[in-house]
Design an enzyme around this catalytic site. Structure first.
Site, PDB file in Angstrom:
ATOM      1  N   LYS A 119       0.669  -0.784   0.033  1.00 15.08           N
ATOM      2  CA  LYS A 119      -0.161   0.456   0.304  1.00 15.08           C
ATOM      3  C   LYS A 119       1.001   1.278  -0.366  1.00 15.08           C
ATOM      4  O   LYS A 119       0.612   2.388  -0.545  1.00 15.08           O
ATOM      5  CB  LYS A 119      -0.644   0.244   1.284  1.00 15.08           C
ATOM      6  N   THR A 120       2.071   1.135   0.688  1.00 12.78           N
ATOM      7  CA  THR A 120       2.604   2.341   0.190  1.00 12.78           C
ATOM      8  C   THR A 120       3.346   2.725  -1.146  1.00 12.78           C
ATOM      9  O   THR A 120       3.769   3.952  -1.445  1.00 12.78           O
ATOM     10  CB  THR A 120       4.231   2.188   1.901  1.00 12.78           C
ATOM     11  N   GLU A 163      -2.649   6.421   2.162  1.00  7.58           N
ATOM     12  CA  GLU A 163      -2.718   5.014   2.075  1.00  7.58           C
ATOM     13  C   GLU A 163      -3.421   4.482   3.575  1.00  7.58           C
ATOM     14  O   GLU A 163      -3.164   5.453   4.113  1.00  7.58           O
ATOM     15  CB  GLU A 163      -1.384   5.161   2.973  1.00  7.58           C
TER      16      GLU A 163
END
Length: 206
Positions: A119-120, A163
């Site tokens: 996700k980052t 995020e």
């Protein structure tokens, strides 16, 4: 641009040395809020806040938050924290990180990036692509962007890329217009209890 009319002006952040909380402190400072922050230990992220005019200190200083309008704490900070207790005793509102994210995401187009892994990176790639195409989104990434030395920045457009973290159920509080889920694996079971409950949380958000 990010709309912050529902957030008081003078804000203190407890746990400001974490990647997510330091990014929020930067956004609030860039929006013109009077921001201070504290953490139980020194670190690089805490040091970077001084560069954006955030007053930071290490340790507990409940005497220094008497004049703030709002205290925001990381979900990992216990209720017994001296600064949180002092705020509540003084009648100062105390929010957890998800409440602030809800306030920031509720007034503009917001796209979240979620998943156990990636996700980052996915958020950072989206920010890079948008900026490369001439867009100027606000963004909040759980790490520093390569070449930018920051994980958060206030943009000029009605677009917020962030995020969307599943820890502590944070992403359930976000007002998302779209979400990208990279993958789902067993994680944060101390909060969710079972993988099925974790998967259900992702399904509800998506």
């Amino acid at each position: 641009m990010l709309d912050d009319r529902n957030i008081p002006h003078r804000v203190h952040i407890v746990g400001a040395g974490g990647a997510g909380m330091s990014g929020l402190a930067k956004l609030l400072s860039q929006l013109g809020h009077d921001v201070s922050g504290s953490d139980v230990k020194p670190g690089y992220m805490l040091d970077t806040l001084r560069d954006v005019d955030v007053d930071v200190w290490v340790g507990h200083r409940p005497d220094r938050i008497a004049d703030v309008d709002l205290v925001i704490a990381s979900s990992a900070v216990p209720d017994s924290d001296p600064e949180l207790r002092a705020a509540r005793t003084s009648g100062i509102d105390v929010w957890r990180r998800p409440t602030l994210l809800s306030a920031l995401s509720s007034r503009q187009t917001t796209i979240g990036f979620a998943g156990t892994h990636g996700k980052t990176t996915s958020t950072a790639l989206a920010v890079t692509a948008m900026r490369g195409s001439g867009k100027d989104p606000t963004f909040l990434v759980g790490g520093e962007m390569v070449g930018m030395n920051t994980g958060a920045s206030l943009g000029s457009e009605d677009l917020f890329l962030l995020e969307a973290d599943e820890a502590f159920g944070t992403f359930r509080h976000l007002d998302l217009d779209a979400i990208l889920v990279t993958n789902i694996e067993s994680d944060h079971l101390d909060h969710y209890g079972t993988v099925a409950a974790l998967e259900d949380a992702f399904a509800q958000v998506a």
